[in-house]
Design a protein around this motif. Structure first.
Motif, PDB file in Angstrom:
ATOM      1  N   GLY A  80      -2.487  -4.471  -5.458  1.00 31.62           N
ATOM      2  CA  GLY A  80      -1.868  -3.416  -4.670  1.00 31.62           C
ATOM      3  C   GLY A  80      -2.184  -2.015  -5.146  1.00 31.62           C
ATOM      4  N   LEU A  81      -2.161  -1.778  -6.464  1.00 35.15           N
ATOM      5  CA  LEU A  81      -2.410  -0.425  -6.974  1.00 35.15           C
ATOM      6  C   LEU A  81      -3.807   0.079  -6.623  1.00 35.15           C
ATOM      7  N   PRO A  82      -4.884  -0.682  -6.894  1.00 35.64           N
ATOM      8  CA  PRO A  82      -6.218  -0.188  -6.486  1.00 35.64           C
ATOM      9  C   PRO A  82      -6.371  -0.038  -4.976  1.00 35.64           C
ATOM     10  N   VAL A  83      -5.781  -0.968  -4.209  1.00 33.44           N
ATOM     11  CA  VAL A  83      -5.904  -0.887  -2.751  1.00 33.44           C
ATOM     12  C   VAL A  83      -5.218   0.366  -2.218  1.00 33.44           C
ATOM     13  N   VAL A  84      -4.020   0.642  -2.711  1.00 34.21           N
ATOM     14  CA  VAL A  84      -3.297   1.832  -2.253  1.00 34.21           C
ATOM     15  C   VAL A  84      -4.047   3.094  -2.654  1.00 34.21           C
ATOM     16  N   ARG A  85      -4.598   3.091  -3.855  1.00 30.44           N
ATOM     17  CA  ARG A  85      -5.376   4.263  -4.305  1.00 30.44           C
ATOM     18  C   ARG A  85      -6.583   4.478  -3.397  1.00 30.44           C
ATOM     19  N   MET A  86      -7.212   3.407  -2.973  1.00 31.09           N
ATOM     20  CA  MET A  86      -8.364   3.512  -2.082  1.00 31.09           C
ATOM     21  C   MET A  86      -7.941   3.959  -0.682  1.00 31.09           C
ATOM     22  N   LEU A  87      -6.808   3.422  -0.191  1.00 32.48           N
ATOM     23  CA  LEU A  87      -6.351   3.780   1.143  1.00 32.48           C
ATOM     24  C   LEU A  87      -5.981   5.255   1.246  1.00 32.48           C
ATOM     25  N   GLN A  88      -5.513   5.844   0.148  1.00 30.12           N
ATOM     26  CA  GLN A  88      -5.140   7.251   0.170  1.00 30.12           C
ATOM     27  C   GLN A  88      -6.342   8.167   0.342  1.00 30.12           C
ATOM     28  N   ARG A  89      -7.536   7.654   0.062  1.00 30.47           N
ATOM     29  CA  ARG A  89      -8.742   8.465   0.186  1.00 30.47           C
ATOM     30  C   ARG A  89      -9.379   8.337   1.562  1.00 30.47           C
ATOM     31  N   ILE A  90      -8.808   7.491   2.419  1.00 27.52           N
ATOM     32  CA  ILE A  90      -9.331   7.351   3.770  1.00 27.52           C
ATOM     33  C   ILE A  90      -8.888   8.557   4.606  1.00 27.52           C
ATOM     34  N   LYS A  91      -9.759   9.013   5.465  1.00 25.40           N
ATOM     35  CA  LYS A  91      -9.431  10.143   6.323  1.00 25.40           C
ATOM     36  C   LYS A  91      -8.211   9.830   7.190  1.00 25.40           C
ATOM     37  N   ILE A  92      -7.396  10.845   7.412  1.00 27.81           N
ATOM     38  CA  ILE A  92      -6.155  10.661   8.166  1.00 27.81           C
ATOM     39  C   ILE A  92      -6.433  10.101   9.560  1.00 27.81           C
ATOM     40  N   ALA A  93      -7.537  10.514  10.173  1.00 28.94           N
ATOM     41  CA  ALA A  93      -7.858  10.063  11.527  1.00 28.94           C
ATOM     42  C   ALA A  93      -8.124   8.569  11.589  1.00 28.94           C
ATOM     43  N   HIS A  94      -8.511   7.968  10.449  1.00 26.96           N
ATOM     44  CA  HIS A  94      -8.849   6.544  10.417  1.00 26.96           C
ATOM     45  C   HIS A  94      -7.764   5.702   9.751  1.00 26.96           C
ATOM     46  N   ARG A  95      -6.657   6.313   9.414  1.00 28.20           N
ATOM     47  CA  ARG A  95      -5.644   5.571   8.669  1.00 28.20           C
ATOM     48  C   ARG A  95      -4.922   4.535   9.524  1.00 28.20           C
ATOM     49  N   TRP A  96      -4.951   4.703  10.834  1.00 27.89           N
ATOM     50  CA  TRP A  96      -4.272   3.728  11.688  1.00 27.89           C
ATOM     51  C   TRP A  96      -4.928   2.362  11.567  1.00 27.89           C
ATOM     52  N   VAL A  97      -6.242   2.356  11.287  1.00 26.76           N
ATOM     53  CA  VAL A  97      -6.950   1.084  11.101  1.00 26.76           C
ATOM     54  C   VAL A  97      -6.452   0.397   9.833  1.00 26.76           C
ATOM     55  N   SER A  98      -6.346   1.160   8.747  1.00 27.87           N
ATOM     56  CA  SER A  98      -5.857   0.584   7.487  1.00 27.87           C
ATOM     57  C   SER A  98      -4.408   0.141   7.617  1.00 27.87           C
TER      58      SER A  98
END
Length: 267
Positions: A80-98
């Motif tokens: 969970g910790l690495p995944v969340v850290r990676m998800l935070q670096r995704i552009k806001i416009a693409h966060r709905w996919v994550s």
């Protein structure tokens, strides 16, 4: 806290004691208790003595439940910790996919997920054992771990890490002394949720373990189905204790009452 809220809290506490805890305790020492009697007509310590009876497997079930829940919690943190850290670096416009990917397991019927996992793991000959149960529990609890950690990471200021690194801290020191220290409350809360989810799993444990690995939920349901309510009550009280202890530890830590202990260890 206002007087009204104090009254509400005490009312809820008394409600839990009167309707849940006290009847369970009475059932553990009952030998005969038939309706409409308010109290058992005959008493016995048979249910408590069964804790030390190897044939009842209560001790084995407790160790199995603790081992599986702790393993699931650790694996969730490592993923969970690495995944969340990676998800935070995704552009806001693409966060709905994550977000959709994270929430997708919660939108599917748990039985469908367990049956799908059983089919996939059986082809690899990884069923009817503790590993299969742990995998099923991780799949069921990982979305909650990610959701809680991500909510905290949203307000996490990475400049603390940058300042520590600029002062000469190594990557390990930054991760351990800065990142983990700031995220400790989120880690404790998410770990508690994951532990509770794994601790109370029945269906996935039964299917993935094939009934060969006995845990406290399986034992409690089996005693309930057999009509042995004193033994069922003892197992229920035992199952109730570890989550209660973890909840108290979380409450003390998050309320700041653990600072004295931390200072003592620091000395």
């Amino acid at each position: 806290m206002s007087r009204f809220y104090r009254i509400v809290i005490w009312a809820i506490t008394l409600h839990i004691l009167l309707l849940l805890v006290i009847p369970l305790i009475l059932w553990t020492i009952s030998f005969r208790w038939h309706f409409p009697a308010l109290l058992p007509t005959h008493y016995s310590l048979r249910a408590w003595q069964a804790i030390f009876d190897p044939t009842k497997q209560i001790g084995v079930a407790l160790l199995n439940s603790l081992g599986i829940a702790c393993a699931v919690t650790v694996i969730n943190l490592l993923i969970g910790l690495p995944v969340v850290r990676m998800l935070q670096r995704i552009k806001i416009a693409h966060r709905w996919v994550s977000d959709l990917i994270v929430l997708f397991p919660l939108l599917i019927t748990p039985l469908a997920i367990v049956l799908g996992l059983y089919s996939a793991l059986s082809s690899l000959n990884i069923v009817n054992n503790a590993l299969a149960i742990i995998v099923a529990h991780v799949v069921a609890s990982l979305p909650y771990m990610i959701i809680i950690l991500r909510a905290i990471f949203t307000n996490f200021d990475r400049r603390y890490e940058e300042v520590a690194a600029s002062l000469g801290a190594s990557p390990f020191q930054v991760a351990y002394q800065v990142t983990l220290s700031l995220l400790a409350p989120a880690i404790l809360v998410s770990s508690l949720f994951v532990f509770l989810i794994s601790w109370s799993q029945y269906l996935s444990t039964l299917l993935m373990g094939g009934g060969r690995l006995i845990t406290l939920p399986l034992l409690m349901i089996s005693y309930a189905a057999a009509g042995d309510y004193p033994l069922m009550s003892v197992v229920t009280l035992i199952q109730f204790m570890p989550p209660l202890i973890l909840l108290v530890i979380n409450a003390f830590y998050l309320s700041g009452r653990s600072y004295g202990i931390e200072r003592a260890f620091a000395l």
